[in-house]
Design a protein around this motif. Sequence first.
Motif, PDB file in Angstrom:
ATOM      1  N   GLU A 128     -51.904  16.344 -12.854  1.00 58.00           N
ATOM      2  CA  GLU A 128     -51.568  17.305 -11.792  1.00 58.00           C
ATOM      3  C   GLU A 128     -52.486  18.518 -11.852  1.00 58.00           C
ATOM      4  OE1 GLU A 128     -47.696  19.863 -10.147  1.00 58.00           O
ATOM      5  OE2 GLU A 128     -47.537  18.572 -11.923  1.00 58.00           O
ATOM      6  N   PHE A 129     -52.874  18.987 -10.679  1.00 55.99           N
ATOM      7  CA  PHE A 129     -53.660  20.215 -10.556  1.00 55.99           C
ATOM      8  C   PHE A 129     -52.845  21.210  -9.738  1.00 55.99           C
ATOM      9  CE2 PHE A 129     -56.687  23.068  -8.583  1.00 55.99           C
ATOM     10  CZ  PHE A 129     -57.595  23.338  -9.595  1.00 55.99           C
ATOM     11  N   THR A 130     -52.730  22.439 -10.255  1.00 52.39           N
ATOM     12  CA  THR A 130     -51.938  23.457  -9.569  1.00 52.39           C
ATOM     13  C   THR A 130     -52.867  24.485  -8.923  1.00 52.39           C
ATOM     14  OG1 THR A 130     -50.162  23.189 -11.188  1.00 52.39           O
ATOM     15  CG2 THR A 130     -50.107  25.165  -9.803  1.00 52.39           C
ATOM     16  N   PRO A 131     -52.951  24.499  -7.592  1.00 51.51           N
ATOM     17  CA  PRO A 131     -53.823  25.473  -6.912  1.00 51.51           C
ATOM     18  C   PRO A 131     -53.105  26.803  -6.719  1.00 51.51           C
ATOM     19  CG  PRO A 131     -52.830  24.050  -5.298  1.00 51.51           C
ATOM     20  CD  PRO A 131     -52.293  23.581  -6.637  1.00 51.51           C
ATOM     21  N   LEU A 132     -53.836  27.786  -6.278  1.00 50.48           N
ATOM     22  CA  LEU A 132     -53.236  29.072  -5.927  1.00 50.48           C
ATOM     23  C   LEU A 132     -52.687  29.015  -4.508  1.00 50.48           C
ATOM     24  CD1 LEU A 132     -55.910  31.533  -7.376  1.00 50.48           C
ATOM     25  CD2 LEU A 132     -53.726  30.854  -8.402  1.00 50.48           C
ATOM     26  N   SER A 133     -51.754  29.904  -4.227  1.00 55.30           N
ATOM     27  CA  SER A 133     -51.175  29.967  -2.889  1.00 55.30           C
ATOM     28  C   SER A 133     -52.221  30.419  -1.885  1.00 55.30           C
ATOM     29  CB  SER A 133     -49.987  30.933  -2.879  1.00 55.30           C
ATOM     30  OG  SER A 133     -49.551  31.165  -1.558  1.00 55.30           O
ATOM     31  N   GLY A 134     -52.348  29.667  -0.815  1.00 55.25           N
ATOM     32  CA  GLY A 134     -53.309  30.030   0.222  1.00 55.25           C
ATOM     33  C   GLY A 134     -52.938  31.324   0.920  1.00 55.25           C
ATOM     34  N   TYR A 135     -51.639  31.585   1.039  1.00 59.69           N
ATOM     35  CA  TYR A 135     -51.197  32.811   1.714  1.00 59.69           C
ATOM     36  C   TYR A 135     -51.544  34.054   0.891  1.00 59.69           C
ATOM     37  CZ  TYR A 135     -48.634  29.470   4.539  1.00 59.69           C
ATOM     38  OH  TYR A 135     -48.304  28.415   5.356  1.00 59.69           O
ATOM     39  N   MET A 136     -51.379  33.941  -0.420  1.00 60.58           N
ATOM     40  CA  MET A 136     -51.712  35.073  -1.281  1.00 60.58           C
ATOM     41  C   MET A 136     -53.217  35.368  -1.226  1.00 60.58           C
ATOM     42  SD  MET A 136     -51.341  35.438  -5.417  1.00 60.58           S
ATOM     43  CE  MET A 136     -52.684  34.270  -5.668  1.00 60.58           C
ATOM     44  N   MET A 137     -54.021  34.317  -1.324  1.00 59.28           N
ATOM     45  CA  MET A 137     -55.473  34.511  -1.277  1.00 59.28           C
ATOM     46  C   MET A 137     -55.928  34.969   0.100  1.00 59.28           C
ATOM     47  SD  MET A 137     -56.503  34.077  -4.284  1.00 59.28           S
ATOM     48  CE  MET A 137     -58.254  34.204  -3.908  1.00 59.28           C
ATOM     49  N   PHE A 145     -57.636  25.369   2.023  1.00 56.48           N
ATOM     50  CA  PHE A 145     -57.462  24.027   2.593  1.00 56.48           C
ATOM     51  C   PHE A 145     -55.968  23.758   2.810  1.00 56.48           C
ATOM     52  CE2 PHE A 145     -57.283  23.581  -1.980  1.00 56.48           C
ATOM     53  CZ  PHE A 145     -56.267  22.663  -2.221  1.00 56.48           C
ATOM     54  N   PHE A 146     -55.698  22.837   3.732  1.00 54.81           N
ATOM     55  CA  PHE A 146     -54.334  22.408   4.024  1.00 54.81           C
ATOM     56  C   PHE A 146     -54.111  21.019   3.419  1.00 54.81           C
ATOM     57  CE2 PHE A 146     -55.340  25.348   7.462  1.00 54.81           C
ATOM     58  CZ  PHE A 146     -54.191  26.134   7.531  1.00 54.81           C
ATOM     59  N   LEU A 147     -52.866  20.750   3.059  1.00 57.97           N
ATOM     60  CA  LEU A 147     -52.500  19.419   2.563  1.00 57.97           C
ATOM     61  C   LEU A 147     -51.234  18.970   3.293  1.00 57.97           C
ATOM     62  CD1 LEU A 147     -53.568  17.380   0.537  1.00 57.97           C
ATOM     63  CD2 LEU A 147     -51.976  18.302  -1.146  1.00 57.97           C
ATOM     64  N   ASN A 148     -51.350  17.890   4.058  1.00 59.91           N
ATOM     65  CA  ASN A 148     -50.221  17.374   4.819  1.00 59.91           C
ATOM     66  C   ASN A 148     -49.276  16.565   3.934  1.00 59.91           C
ATOM     67  OD1 ASN A 148     -51.169  18.394   7.327  1.00 59.91           O
ATOM     68  ND2 ASN A 148     -52.627  16.694   7.453  1.00 59.91           N
ATOM     69  N   PRO A 149     -48.024  16.352   4.386  1.00 53.24           N
ATOM     70  CA  PRO A 149     -47.099  15.517   3.609  1.00 53.24           C
ATOM     71  C   PRO A 149     -47.663  14.119   3.369  1.00 53.24           C
ATOM     72  CG  PRO A 149     -45.924  16.700   5.329  1.00 53.24           C
ATOM     73  CD  PRO A 149     -47.383  16.935   5.583  1.00 53.24           C
ATOM     74  N   LYS A 195     -50.697  17.189  -4.989  1.00 44.66           N
ATOM     75  CA  LYS A 195     -49.855  16.376  -4.118  1.00 44.66           C
ATOM     76  C   LYS A 195     -48.831  17.214  -3.344  1.00 44.66           C
ATOM     77  CE  LYS A 195     -50.210  12.027  -6.653  1.00 44.66           C
ATOM     78  NZ  LYS A 195     -49.491  10.911  -7.316  1.00 44.66           N
ATOM     79  N   ASN A 196     -48.755  18.500  -3.638  1.00 46.28           N
ATOM     80  CA  ASN A 196     -47.818  19.375  -2.933  1.00 46.28           C
ATOM     81  C   ASN A 196     -48.421  19.784  -1.591  1.00 46.28           C
ATOM     82  OD1 ASN A 196     -46.005  19.330  -5.107  1.00 46.28           O
ATOM     83  ND2 ASN A 196     -47.084  21.007  -6.123  1.00 46.28           N
ATOM     84  N   ASN A 197     -47.729  19.461  -0.516  1.00 45.55           N
ATOM     85  CA  ASN A 197     -48.270  19.803   0.804  1.00 45.55           C
ATOM     86  C   ASN A 197     -48.136  21.304   1.057  1.00 45.55           C
ATOM     87  OD1 ASN A 197     -45.314  18.948   1.054  1.00 45.55           O
ATOM     88  ND2 ASN A 197     -45.622  20.017   2.979  1.00 45.55           N
ATOM     89  N   GLY A 198     -48.992  21.804   1.915  1.00 45.32           N
ATOM     90  CA  GLY A 198     -48.953  23.222   2.255  1.00 45.32           C
ATOM     91  C   GLY A 198     -50.357  23.820   2.353  1.00 45.32           C
ATOM     92  N   LYS A 214     -61.622  15.729  -2.586  1.00 45.75           N
ATOM     93  CA  LYS A 214     -61.610  14.392  -1.994  1.00 45.75           C
ATOM     94  C   LYS A 214     -60.179  14.046  -1.587  1.00 45.75           C
ATOM     95  CE  LYS A 214     -65.529  12.785  -4.767  1.00 45.75           C
ATOM     96  NZ  LYS A 214     -66.029  11.747  -5.706  1.00 45.75           N
ATOM     97  N   ALA A 215     -59.963  13.876  -0.286  1.00 42.65           N
ATOM     98  CA  ALA A 215     -58.617  13.586   0.221  1.00 42.65           C
ATOM     99  C   ALA A 215     -58.294  12.108   0.047  1.00 42.65           C
ATOM    100  CB  ALA A 215     -58.521  13.975   1.692  1.00 42.65           C
ATOM    101  N   VAL A 216     -57.071  11.836  -0.398  1.00 41.33           N
ATOM    102  CA  VAL A 216     -56.574  10.466  -0.551  1.00 41.33           C
ATOM    103  C   VAL A 216     -55.179  10.399   0.060  1.00 41.33           C
ATOM    104  CG1 VAL A 216     -55.954   8.627  -2.157  1.00 41.33           C
ATOM    105  CG2 VAL A 216     -57.893  10.114  -2.674  1.00 41.33           C
ATOM    106  N   SER A 217     -54.998   9.516   1.018  1.00 39.03           N
ATOM    107  CA  SER A 217     -53.686   9.368   1.661  1.00 39.03           C
ATOM    108  C   SER A 217     -52.729   8.612   0.746  1.00 39.03           C
ATOM    109  CB  SER A 217     -53.844   8.622   2.991  1.00 39.03           C
ATOM    110  OG  SER A 217     -52.577   8.373   3.558  1.00 39.03           O
ATOM    111  N   LEU A 218     -51.480   9.099   0.688  1.00 37.68           N
ATOM    112  CA  LEU A 218     -50.432   8.442  -0.101  1.00 37.68           C
ATOM    113  C   LEU A 218     -49.458   7.682   0.796  1.00 37.68           C
ATOM    114  CD1 LEU A 218     -49.624  11.330  -2.606  1.00 37.68           C
ATOM    115  CD2 LEU A 218     -51.262   9.455  -2.887  1.00 37.68           C
ATOM    116  N   ARG A 219     -49.770   7.582   2.075  1.00 37.89           N
ATOM    117  CA  ARG A 219     -48.884   6.895   3.011  1.00 37.89           C
ATOM    118  C   ARG A 219     -48.947   5.377   2.803  1.00 37.89           C
ATOM    119  NH1 ARG A 219     -51.571  10.828   6.138  1.00 37.89           N
ATOM    120  NH2 ARG A 219     -50.199  12.480   6.916  1.00 37.89           N
ATOM    121  N   ALA A 220     -47.876   4.706   3.174  1.00 34.63           N
ATOM    122  CA  ALA A 220     -47.864   3.241   3.139  1.00 34.63           C
ATOM    123  C   ALA A 220     -48.772   2.705   4.243  1.00 34.63           C
ATOM    124  CB  ALA A 220     -46.440   2.711   3.321  1.00 34.63           C
ATOM    125  N   ARG A 221     -49.523   1.671   3.933  1.00 34.72           N
ATOM    126  CA  ARG A 221     -50.469   1.097   4.887  1.00 34.72           C
ATOM    127  C   ARG A 221     -50.222  -0.399   5.036  1.00 34.72           C
ATOM    128  NH1 ARG A 221     -56.247   3.852   3.070  1.00 34.72           N
ATOM    129  NH2 ARG A 221     -55.361   5.612   1.935  1.00 34.72           N
TER     130      ARG A 221
END
Length: 282
Positions: free
Chosen positions: A6-15, A52-56, A73-76, A87-94
């Motif tokens: 897991e990688f924990t980014p900073l809050s985009g709103y704070m930055m 950057f944004f991360l969708n569900p 993996k946390n969206n927001g 590098k974006a990777v989709s976790l949706r079922a295909r």
Amino acid sequence: MSKEKEFTPLSGYMMLGIVIFLVFLSIVLMAGHSPFYILTLGAVFVLTPGFFFLNPNSSMVMVLFGDYQGTIKNNGFHWANPLLTKKAVSLRARNFDSDKIKVNDKVGNPIQISVILVWQVRDTFKALFEVDNYESFVKLQSDSAVRRLAGQYAYDNFDNEHELTLRSGHDEINQALEENLRNRLDIAGIHVIEARIGSLAYAPEIAGAMLRRQQASAVVSARFKIVEGAVSMVQMALDQLSKQQIVALDEERKAAMVSNLMVVLCSDKDVNPVVNTGTLNH
């Protein structure tokens, strides 16, 4: 490192608030003719690419100069070091519906078969770094698995109805296919949700002959059931006549009665009855 972390980014709103403050500070410094506005504006330009944004059901793999840092993996709305490669990777079922491929079954008959696969990425590290292209890997391994499956079972078996075949053993065959694909795709961090045969048929060059064989087998099976039922009905009729003493039949008349009943019961066309209005002996 050989697995996802897991990688924990900073809050985009704070930055974003910090960047807005630096922009405002740059304006104030420029108005006061201070040369330090260059530093604040430079900081704005450096920090901005980190947003950057991360969708569900999506993820972002972070790599710093070839070194895997982790997966988000946390969206927001997030911010991370601008030097990180994202590098974006989709976790949706295909869904993957393979093309029909021509293979030989267990007994050598050419058949056409395809697979329907429902899958999703579970381990982003394996998906990106254990295989060259995980989507192509899924397609190639699916074709390989269905070829192997077709070679283990016959399309159909007319001589032994209890043998497991591709046409009759739906649940068992799909389960074997699913287990095979799970073992093959685990190296790429792929989770198999469902796998089943999508299309199954004889190859065109033998389809006509096999259809006639199936029809002949069905006719023989139906005739067998008809004769079996007819014999039981004749036996029941003779037993009832004898038990209730409705009429006494010698062996010759019993044989005639059996013959007539068998013709009536086993015929595939309507029978026109002949009514005897004379005596028993005529």
